[in-house]
Write a protein that holds these residues in place. Structure first.
Motif, mmCIF file in Angstrom:
data_model
loop_
_atom_site.group_PDB
_atom_site.id
_atom_site.type_symbol
_atom_site.label_atom_id
_atom_site.label_comp_id
_atom_site.label_asym_id
_atom_site.label_seq_id
_atom_site.Cartn_x
_atom_site.Cartn_y
_atom_site.Cartn_z
ATOM 1 N N MET A 138 0.871 -1.143 -0.027
ATOM 2 C CA MET A 138 -0.095 -0.208 0.123
ATOM 3 C C MET A 138 0.948 1.276 0.023
ATOM 4 O O MET A 138 1.952 1.234 0.572
ATOM 5 N N ALA A 139 0.329 2.184 -0.644
ATOM 6 C CA ALA A 139 1.266 3.473 -0.714
ATOM 7 C C ALA A 139 1.308 4.386 0.474
ATOM 8 O O ALA A 139 0.437 4.234 1.621
ATOM 9 N N GLU A 140 2.776 4.745 1.028
ATOM 10 C CA GLU A 140 2.920 5.462 2.255
ATOM 11 C C GLU A 140 2.676 7.140 2.199
ATOM 12 O O GLU A 140 2.787 7.600 0.946
ATOM 13 N N GLN A 141 2.016 7.451 3.129
ATOM 14 C CA GLN A 141 1.824 8.901 3.148
ATOM 15 C C GLN A 141 3.098 9.737 3.087
ATOM 16 O O GLN A 141 4.134 9.251 3.584
ATOM 17 N N LEU A 142 3.241 10.738 2.326
ATOM 18 C CA LEU A 142 4.392 11.798 2.005
ATOM 19 C C LEU A 142 4.259 12.440 3.105
ATOM 20 O O LEU A 142 3.177 12.752 3.914
ATOM 21 N N ASP A 143 5.330 12.645 3.698
ATOM 22 C CA ASP A 143 5.494 13.794 4.686
ATOM 23 C C ASP A 143 5.483 15.445 4.093
ATOM 24 O O ASP A 143 5.400 15.420 2.932
ATOM 25 N N ASP A 144 5.416 16.474 4.995
ATOM 26 C CA ASP A 144 5.260 17.881 4.577
ATOM 27 C C ASP A 144 6.158 18.268 3.589
ATOM 28 O O ASP A 144 5.707 18.957 2.389
ATOM 29 N N GLU A 145 7.246 17.890 3.503
ATOM 30 C CA GLU A 145 8.526 18.480 2.999
ATOM 31 C C GLU A 145 8.306 17.559 1.402
ATOM 32 O O GLU A 145 8.305 18.367 0.544
ATOM 33 N N GLN A 146 8.255 16.329 1.393
ATOM 34 C CA GLN A 146 8.057 15.615 0.166
ATOM 35 C C GLN A 146 6.721 16.126 -0.463
ATOM 36 O O GLN A 146 6.737 16.576 -1.848
ATOM 37 N N ILE A 147 5.756 16.492 0.014
ATOM 38 C CA ILE A 147 4.433 17.256 -0.378
ATOM 39 C C ILE A 147 4.755 18.443 -1.126
ATOM 40 O O ILE A 147 4.476 18.527 -2.236
ATOM 41 N N GLN A 148 5.458 19.407 -0.323
ATOM 42 C CA GLN A 148 5.585 20.414 -1.002
ATOM 43 C C GLN A 148 6.499 20.534 -2.386
ATOM 44 O O GLN A 148 6.448 21.368 -3.412
ATOM 45 N N GLN A 149 7.604 19.465 -2.106
ATOM 46 C CA GLN A 149 8.500 19.258 -3.346
ATOM 47 C C GLN A 149 7.883 18.729 -4.548
ATOM 48 O O GLN A 149 8.302 19.063 -5.478
ATOM 49 N N GLN A 150 6.852 18.008 -4.305
ATOM 50 C CA GLN A 150 6.336 16.922 -5.317
ATOM 51 C C GLN A 150 4.992 17.542 -5.976
ATOM 52 O O GLN A 150 4.554 16.965 -6.982
ATOM 53 N N LEU A 151 4.551 18.670 -5.429
ATOM 54 C CA LEU A 151 3.293 19.309 -5.987
ATOM 55 C C LEU A 151 3.395 19.612 -7.732
ATOM 56 O O LEU A 151 4.090 20.432 -7.841
ATOM 57 N N PRO A 152 2.585 18.830 -8.463
ATOM 58 C CA PRO A 152 2.796 19.366 -9.774
ATOM 59 C C PRO A 152 2.265 20.707 -10.136
ATOM 60 O O PRO A 152 1.555 21.389 -9.330
ATOM 61 N N GLU A 153 2.625 21.116 -11.241
ATOM 62 C CA GLU A 153 2.154 22.638 -11.739
ATOM 63 C C GLU A 153 0.789 22.848 -11.228
ATOM 64 O O GLU A 153 -0.057 22.351 -11.818
ATOM 65 N N GLY A 154 0.625 24.002 -10.819
ATOM 66 C CA GLY A 154 -0.864 24.651 -10.699
ATOM 67 C C GLY A 154 -1.601 23.929 -9.507
ATOM 68 O O GLY A 154 -2.830 24.217 -8.867
ATOM 69 N N TRP A 155 -1.088 22.770 -8.919
ATOM 70 C CA TRP A 155 -1.744 22.073 -7.753
ATOM 71 C C TRP A 155 -1.051 22.827 -6.250
ATOM 72 O O TRP A 155 -0.076 23.105 -6.178
ATOM 73 N N GLU A 156 -2.125 22.656 -5.316
ATOM 74 C CA GLU A 156 -1.690 23.032 -4.080
ATOM 75 C C GLU A 156 -2.291 22.184 -2.849
ATOM 76 O O GLU A 156 -3.108 21.255 -3.436
ATOM 77 N N ARG A 157 -1.762 22.127 -1.551
ATOM 78 C CA ARG A 157 -2.170 21.141 -0.798
ATOM 79 C C ARG A 157 -3.163 21.977 -0.074
ATOM 80 O O ARG A 157 -3.092 23.115 0.284
ATOM 81 N N ASP A 158 -4.098 21.290 0.371
ATOM 82 C CA ASP A 158 -5.209 21.407 1.325
ATOM 83 C C ASP A 158 -5.549 20.307 2.376
ATOM 84 O O ASP A 158 -6.355 19.463 1.986
ATOM 85 N N GLY A 159 -4.856 20.367 3.465
ATOM 86 C CA GLY A 159 -4.887 19.286 4.598
ATOM 87 C C GLY A 159 -4.513 18.085 3.971
ATOM 88 O O GLY A 159 -3.244 18.086 3.485
ATOM 89 N N GLU A 208 -5.381 16.520 1.349
ATOM 90 C CA GLU A 208 -5.714 16.598 0.014
ATOM 91 C C GLU A 208 -5.026 17.543 -0.876
ATOM 92 O O GLU A 208 -4.296 18.423 -0.056
ATOM 93 N N ILE A 209 -4.711 17.079 -2.132
ATOM 94 C CA ILE A 209 -4.115 18.072 -3.166
ATOM 95 C C ILE A 209 -5.244 18.568 -4.102
ATOM 96 O O ILE A 209 -6.098 17.870 -4.271
ATOM 97 N N THR A 210 -5.088 19.869 -4.563
ATOM 98 C CA THR A 210 -6.128 20.331 -5.377
ATOM 99 C C THR A 210 -5.740 21.216 -6.469
ATOM 100 O O THR A 210 -4.913 21.894 -6.318
ATOM 101 N N ARG A 211 -6.678 21.246 -7.567
ATOM 102 C CA ARG A 211 -6.316 22.326 -8.595
ATOM 103 C C ARG A 211 -7.766 22.589 -9.370
ATOM 104 O O ARG A 211 -8.470 21.656 -9.348
ATOM 105 N N THR A 212 -7.973 23.994 -9.595
ATOM 106 C CA THR A 212 -9.016 24.360 -9.995
ATOM 107 C C THR A 212 -8.533 24.730 -11.593
ATOM 108 O O THR A 212 -7.824 25.738 -11.868
ATOM 109 N N TYR A 213 -9.010 23.915 -12.691
ATOM 110 C CA TYR A 213 -8.717 24.040 -14.061
ATOM 111 C C TYR A 213 -9.784 25.092 -14.702
ATOM 112 O O TYR A 213 -10.958 25.027 -14.210
#
Ligand SMILES: C[C@H](O)[C@H](O)[C@H]1CNC2=NC(N)=NC(=O)C2=N1
Length: 91
Positions: A1-22, A24-29
């Motif tokens: 099963m996939a492991e949760q990413l930590d805060d630093e990994q999340i910020q480093q890996q967010l794709p273009e236009g996406w942001e973290r919200d608790g 979840e990650i989210t983007r509005t196209y």
């Protein structure tokens, strides 16, 4: 099963236009008109089914909000980042 990413990994890996919200990650196209947004939803829905990893999607008049989390892991994982990248390729 996939492991949760930590805060630093999340910020480093967010794709273009996406942001973290608790947990979840989210983007509005944004789109020129409603039906282009609907067509985009169909496209990303097919990708989600191929990957068997599914977003929440809110369809507005000229925008589509996409939210991702890994329910099985209780947070954000590589699966979410991968799908966000694939959704960006459809945009
Ligand atoms: C049993 C479990 O629901 C399935 O393995 C898949 C289906 N789609 C999914 N989608 C998302 N976003 N998270 C999951 O954990 C997930 N699990």
């Amino acid at each position: 099963m996939a492991e949760q990413l930590d805060d630093e990994q999340i910020q480093q890996q967010l794709p273009e236009g996406w942001e973290r919200d608790g947990d979840e990650i989210t983007r509005t196209y944004e789109f020129d008109d409603y039906l282009k947004g609907v067509s985009f939803v169909t496209d990303i829905g097919e990708v989600a089914e191929e990957e068997f990893h599914h977003p929440e999607i809110i369809v507005g008049y000229q925008e589509v909000e996409v939210r991702l989390t890994t329910h099985d892991a209780g947070g954000i994982t590589d699966k979410d980042m991968r799908l966000a990248d694939l959704f960006n390729d459809e945009y």
